[in-house]
Design an enzyme around this catalytic site. Sequence first.
Site, PDB file in Angstrom:
ATOM      1  CD  GLU A  80      -5.325   1.506  -3.403  1.00 40.10           C
ATOM      2  OE1 GLU A  80      -6.519   1.617  -3.140  1.00 40.10           O
ATOM      3  OE2 GLU A  80      -4.431   1.561  -2.554  1.00 40.10           O
TER       4      GLU A  80
ATOM      5  CG  HIS B  95      -1.995   1.042   1.110  1.00 36.99           C
ATOM      6  ND1 HIS B  95      -1.754   2.359   1.439  1.00 36.99           N
ATOM      7  CD2 HIS B  95      -3.275   0.985   0.666  1.00 36.99           C
ATOM      8  CE1 HIS B  95      -2.864   3.063   1.210  1.00 36.99           C
ATOM      9  NE2 HIS B  95      -3.797   2.248   0.734  1.00 36.99           N
TER      10      HIS B  95
HETATM   11  C1  PEP Z   1      -6.578   3.753  -0.149  1.00 37.66           C
HETATM   12  O1  PEP Z   1      -5.974   4.416   0.696  1.00 37.66           O
HETATM   13  O2  PEP Z   1      -6.131   2.683  -0.566  1.00 37.66           O
HETATM   14  C2  PEP Z   1      -7.843   4.255  -0.680  1.00 37.66           C
HETATM   15  C3  PEP Z   1      -8.322   3.745  -1.788  1.00 37.66           C
HETATM   16  O3  PEP Z   1      -8.440   5.233   0.059  1.00 37.66           O
HETATM   17  P1  PEP Z   1      -9.730   6.095  -0.380  1.00 37.66           P
HETATM   18  O4  PEP Z   1     -10.771   5.142  -0.846  1.00 37.66           O
HETATM   19  O5  PEP Z   1     -10.127   6.791   0.892  1.00 37.66           O
HETATM   20  O6  PEP Z   1      -9.266   7.025  -1.439  1.00 37.66           O
END
Ligand code: PEP
Length: 274
Positions: free
Chosen positions: A172, A94
């Site tokens: 992400e 992450h």
């Molecule tokens: C994350 O931190 O992996 C994430 C997707 O957070 P958010 O959905 O709050 O953007």
Amino acid sequence: MKPLIVANWKMNPISRKQAEHLFESIRKEICGIQNIEVILCPPFIYLDFISKKTSKDIKLGGQNIFWDRQGPYTGEISPQMLKDIGCDYVILGHSERRKNFKETDEIINKKIKAVLKSRLKIILCVGEESRNSFNKDGRWTGEVDLVLREQVLRCLEDIDESQMANIIIAYEPVWAISTTENSCVAVPDDALSASLLIRKTMHQKYNEKIARSLRILYGGSVDSKNVIDFMKEDGIDGVLVGGAGINSSEFTRLVKAVSGQYLSAEQKTVISRF
Ligand code: PEP
């Protein structure tokens, strides 16, 4: 394959009582939903009691692990411990761990290899930090492609084809995560372009079968209102949520929106009779 919804609770909520409340409210609302896979990833300390209360509709995951199974590693948790307590998944790589704990692709690769010995499935997070790699017309310049490609290849170094069934990749973009300073919302096209690039990289490293069968999630400010837009994209198999995952009503709305979208015509007819 069922669409996947993963909620990363991060370091929330602040007490066991609140964690129980959050879990119970989610469980009550989504119990019986079977056309999607829901995975909750609470802090380690809440996993034990949640695993005793969870049903087969909700799977559990950890947010990190150490790369050895047991031994002198103060403060760490091993993949075998997570499996033993009832987890089926673990999030690795992450962006918050990459940033705050200086986790490199090499460290993540070591963790992936350790997890693969434990029968847990891996949710591997990758994503570029800045959106500056888009030119002023909003088009991808290719720099992002390079960052993403390298992250994926380094994290998966020496991982062979047969092990890929246990790996899910979550794209992400750090710039789109709700807690990133000045974050901006990505559009479904961003997710689709990244998913195509990841599949192309998998095709080059492995083969077409792996490229097609790999499950790819999108994460970054997903909520109940935009989730269907992201999930409509062909190459996106699910979402990873942060903020929306620790608000029980928002999360259940999101789960129900996806579940409704993926009901078969036959199921829809049955439901419309009631
Ligand atoms: C994350 O931190 O992996 C994430 C997707 O957070 P958010 O959905 O709050 O953007």
